[in-house]
Write an enzyme that holds these catalytic residues in place. Structure first.
Site, PDB file in Angstrom:
ATOM      1  N   LYS A 179      49.272   0.027  38.681  1.00  0.00           N
ATOM      2  CA  LYS A 179      48.048  -0.117  37.901  1.00  0.00           C
ATOM      3  C   LYS A 179      46.836   0.377  38.700  1.00  0.00           C
ATOM      4  O   LYS A 179      46.937   0.659  39.890  1.00  0.00           O
ATOM      5  CB  LYS A 179      47.885  -1.589  37.490  1.00  0.00           C
ATOM      6  CG  LYS A 179      49.103  -2.126  36.711  1.00  0.00           C
ATOM      7  CD  LYS A 179      49.322  -1.412  35.378  1.00  0.00           C
ATOM      8  CE  LYS A 179      50.713  -1.597  34.806  1.00  0.00           C
ATOM      9  NZ  LYS A 179      51.015  -2.885  34.245  1.00  0.00           N
TER      10      LYS A 179
HETATM   11  C1  LIG Z   1      51.967  -3.831  33.453  1.00  0.00           C
HETATM   12  C2  LIG Z   1      51.705  -4.311  32.084  1.00  0.00           C
HETATM   13  C3  LIG Z   1      51.786  -5.654  31.721  1.00  0.00           C
HETATM   14  C4  LIG Z   1      52.341  -6.714  32.609  1.00  0.00           C
HETATM   15  O1  LIG Z   1      51.885  -6.724  33.882  1.00  0.00           O
HETATM   16  P1  LIG Z   1      52.792  -7.261  35.095  1.00  0.00           P
HETATM   17  O2  LIG Z   1      51.773  -7.463  36.163  1.00  0.00           O
HETATM   18  O3  LIG Z   1      53.784  -6.218  35.423  1.00  0.00           O
HETATM   19  O4  LIG Z   1      53.405  -8.540  34.658  1.00  0.00           O
HETATM   20  C5  LIG Z   1      51.404  -6.007  30.444  1.00  0.00           C
HETATM   21  N1  LIG Z   1      50.998  -5.099  29.550  1.00  0.00           N
HETATM   22  C6  LIG Z   1      50.920  -3.795  29.845  1.00  0.00           C
HETATM   23  C7  LIG Z   1      50.439  -2.833  28.811  1.00  0.00           C
HETATM   24  C8  LIG Z   1      51.292  -3.357  31.109  1.00  0.00           C
HETATM   25  O5  LIG Z   1      51.272  -2.044  31.380  1.00  0.00           O
END
Ligand SMILES: *Cc1c(COP(=O)(O)O)cnc(C)c1O
Length: 398
Positions: A179
């Site tokens: 992210k």
């Molecule tokens: C990465 C992601 C999540 C969840 O995040 P995690 O930290 O991996 O639990 C939820 N929604 C979207 C759209 C994501 O890309």
């Protein structure tokens, strides 16, 4: 995503030396609290609660908003499976809504999917592309629905001058490895609502309210689970937060330059964006799936056809499509007020778009000349001729 390196490593040393690695272990004013204050300030939101990950942030947000059995929650057909799994974790059911050519949830299909049981919408800002929030908030107000933004893939990106995640009733962020803020695992819930914040805090710390989660407010107590982040995460987050806006700036500049090159092409159509002046994510649309496949094959670096490269499409969410549940008697589909059905061929409009779409990386961690070169190659020989028309000097150092 922002690079992880020496600064993060150095920031960890004092935390480790202090021996106070847990959130509530004499470290109440520690890195996590500092991060939450800085994040709230930078994002213009009243409350930030760091969580162990983004999925936990979504679940805590749903609990905070009081979503539960019998409720239907609208989620887009193109998102990470976590968005659809989160409603199930609180006893509600996800109802899958088409996306449009912006690759985000279609307001028109939201209107078609609303029933008397609909309680909330989770618009997802996918791959730094923002949802049409003005329209979505208007629909939500009219139909008395809550809006929980999933900004996990668009941390720091803005929609019409406001950070996504801070526009709805609650917002969820992820800070996992892939992210914009990248610390391996991490997340956050944000809200301007004091009661939602208190409920999220109680829930994320097993209802251990003696830690002051209620701020002396007189509210019904709730138990919860443990979704706490550690001070190790907090120390890395503080470093990464400083890198966020410069990185979004690099994405913005690359978007403008790369799109000005792509606009010269006769065969490439840049995907529409819900707030073009803030665009930080790019995709191109083709008339047919075959053209998208051929384009992705020809330009491997930074180009992927979404349908081939992504597990983020509803048709890949096997546990959801099968409606499997963690225990036969904890079955949200039994608690729903109507029969919920998922079919592999539903949301045909979304599948059609995703098969004809290629995502183009903005290469925010690569030099601008490389990105300009790769983009010109996408346009073909003609672009080389008009290359001198593309402004470049002011971006030389970014
Ligand atoms: C990465 C992601 C999540 C969840 O995040 P995690 O930290 O991996 O639990 C939820 N929604 C979207 C759209 C994501 O890309």
């Amino acid at each position: 995503m922002a690079r992880v390196g020496l600064r993060e490593w150095l920031a960890l040393a004092p935390v480790i030396a202090s021996g106070r690695l847990a959130r509530y272990n004499g470290a109440e004013g520690g890195p996590l609290a500092r991060f939450e204050a800085a994040f709230s300030n930078q994002f213009g939101v009243k409350h930030t609660l760091t969580t162990s990950n983004g999925t936990g942030a979504l679940i805590a947000a749903l609990v905070a908003a009081g979503i539960g059995p019998g409720d239907e929650v609208l989620v887009p057909a193109y998102t990470w499976i976590a968005t659809a799994a989160a409603p199930l974790a609180v006893g509600a059911v996800p109802v899958i809504v088409d996306i449009d050519a912006t690759l985000t949830i279609s307001p028109n299909d939201i209107l078609r999917k609303i029933t008397p049981n609909t309680k909330a919408i989770i618009p997802v800002h996918m791959a730094n592309k923002v949802c049409e929030m003005d329209t979505i908030m208007g629909i939500a107000r009219k139909h008395r629905l809550l809006v929980i933004e999933d900004a996990c893939q668009a941390v720091g990106v803005s929609y019409k001058g406001r950070r996504v995640g801070t526009i709805g009733d609650l917002g969820a962020f992820s800070f996992n490895q892939f992210k914009n803020i990248s610390i391996g695992e991490g997340g956050a819930v944000v809200t301007n609502n004091d009661e939602y914040f208190a409920r999220a805090r109680m829930y994320h710390d097993v209802g251990a309210v003696f830690r002051g989660h209620l701020d002396n407010a007189n509210m019904p107590l709730i138990p919860g689970v443990n979704l706490k982040a550690s001070q190790i995460q907090g120390a890395m987050l503080n470093v990464q937060l400083k890198k966020l806006d410069p990185m979004i700036g690099r994405m913005r500049r690359r978007y403008d330059i790369m799109s000005s090159i792509l606009l010269k092409s006769r065969h490439l159509q840049i995907g529409p964006h819900n707030d073009l002046p803030n665009a930080a994510g790019m995709h191109v649309l083709f008339d047919t799936p075959d053209e998208a496949v051929a384009f992705a094959r020809e330009h491997k670096r930074g180009v992927q056809r979404i349908y081939d490269s992504s597990r983020h499409i509803f048709s890949f969410w096997q546990p959801i499509l099968q409606q499997s549940v963690v225990h036969p008697r904890m079955n949200p589909y039994d608690w729903a007020a109507r029969e919920i059905e998922y079919e592999p061929n539903m949301c045909a409009a979304s599948l059609d778009i995703l098969k004809r779409t290629c995502r183009i990386s903005l290469g925010e961690n690569y030099p601008m000349p490389l990105m300009r070169y790769l983009t010109r190659r996408m346009v073909g020989p003609a672009a080389t001729d008009i290359g001198h028309l593309v402004p470049n000097t002011s971006y030389r150092n970014s």
